[in-house]
Scaffold this active site. Structure first.
Site: not given
Length: 258
Positions: A14, A187, A190
């Site tokens: 992802s 963040d 990530h």
């Protein structure tokens, strides 16, 4: 297809995979280490979970491909582990289904070649406070919680043991650093460059310790074409300045002993 043919390493997952080619990202570091040794192919899809990955698995990894990957590094789990939305929409995948999806992904990859090597990456922890700072409380009903990340990590580790597949426990690896919550993410979700270094270090440990023949550790793999060039800059003594055994770039030296 360009030649000569190199081993193919595929990064499949992802957004943690898609964003890994950012400056200082773990995919970028990994690819740099394998320059002239393997073709590292990015198959990262932001927002995906294991359910969607399974639906397109035959298209990403077709069984009739002329060349099959030598190594596949797979990451799914962070989106799966989010809290379920009351509507049934969103990224959440129930834990039993997640495990079964990852089992099917593993078995499909194993079927591609007798020599394929597979590494699963588990869900890392998240900085819940940082996520709230950036996104507010609009997605509280689909929140990412460390307790859920841990459950999905533990389930994946257990699955890896059942299937004899290498699983890197990123949840534990990231938390080894005291300031992990602030240093390892951009963040809260990530990886930053510091977090990425931990991911690369853990992958290299597996590749070094695995009893795979041939070894896929970057220092063990042969380079494509001789690494000495008659056109390197010439020193004052009339000889080339690069020693025949000195082919590790300055920025790669921190990875030599891993």
């Amino acid at each position: 297809m360009v030649g000569p043919t190199r081993p193919q390493f595929v990064l499949f997952g992802s957004s943690v995979v898609q964003m890994s080619y950012n400056v200082g990202g773990w995919g970028a570091i990994f690819t740099d280490l394998y320059a002239r040794k393997a073709d590292v192919i990015l198959r990262g899809y932001s927002g995906w979970n294991s359910r969607l990955a399974l639906q397109v698995l035959d298209r990403v990894f077709p069984k009739d491909a002329a060349v099959q990957p030598t190594l596949v590094i797979v990451y799914f789990g962070g989106n799966d582990a989010t809290n379920p939305h009351p509507s049934g929409k969103g990224a959440h995948v129930p834990l039993p289904e997640y495990v079964e999806n990852m089992r099917k992904i593993a078995l499909h990859l194993k079927s591609l070649s007798e020599n394929i090597r597979i590494i699963f990456l588990s869900s890392p922890p998240v900085n819940e406070e940082r996520i709230r700072e950036i996104f507010g409380n609009a997605f509280d009903d689909q929140a990412r919680k460390n307790e859920c990340c841990l459950k999905y990590t533990e389930a994946l580790v257990e699955l890896g043991q059942q299937l004899d597949i290498k699983v890197i426990d990123l949840y534990t690896a990231i938390r080894q650093r005291d300031d992990w919550a602030k240093a390892c993410f951009i963040d809260g979700i990530h990886f930053s460059s510091e977090g990425s270094k931990i991911v690369v270090k853990e992958i290299l440990k597996v590749l070094k310790d695995a009893e795979w023949e041939p070894s896929l550790h970057w220092l063990s793999m042969p380079a494509e074409f001789p690494e000495d060039s008659p056109y390197y800059v010439v020193g004052p003594d009339g000889e080339t300045t690069l020693n025949v055994t000195d082919h590790v770039c300055t920025w790669q030296k921190e990875w030599v002993n891993i």
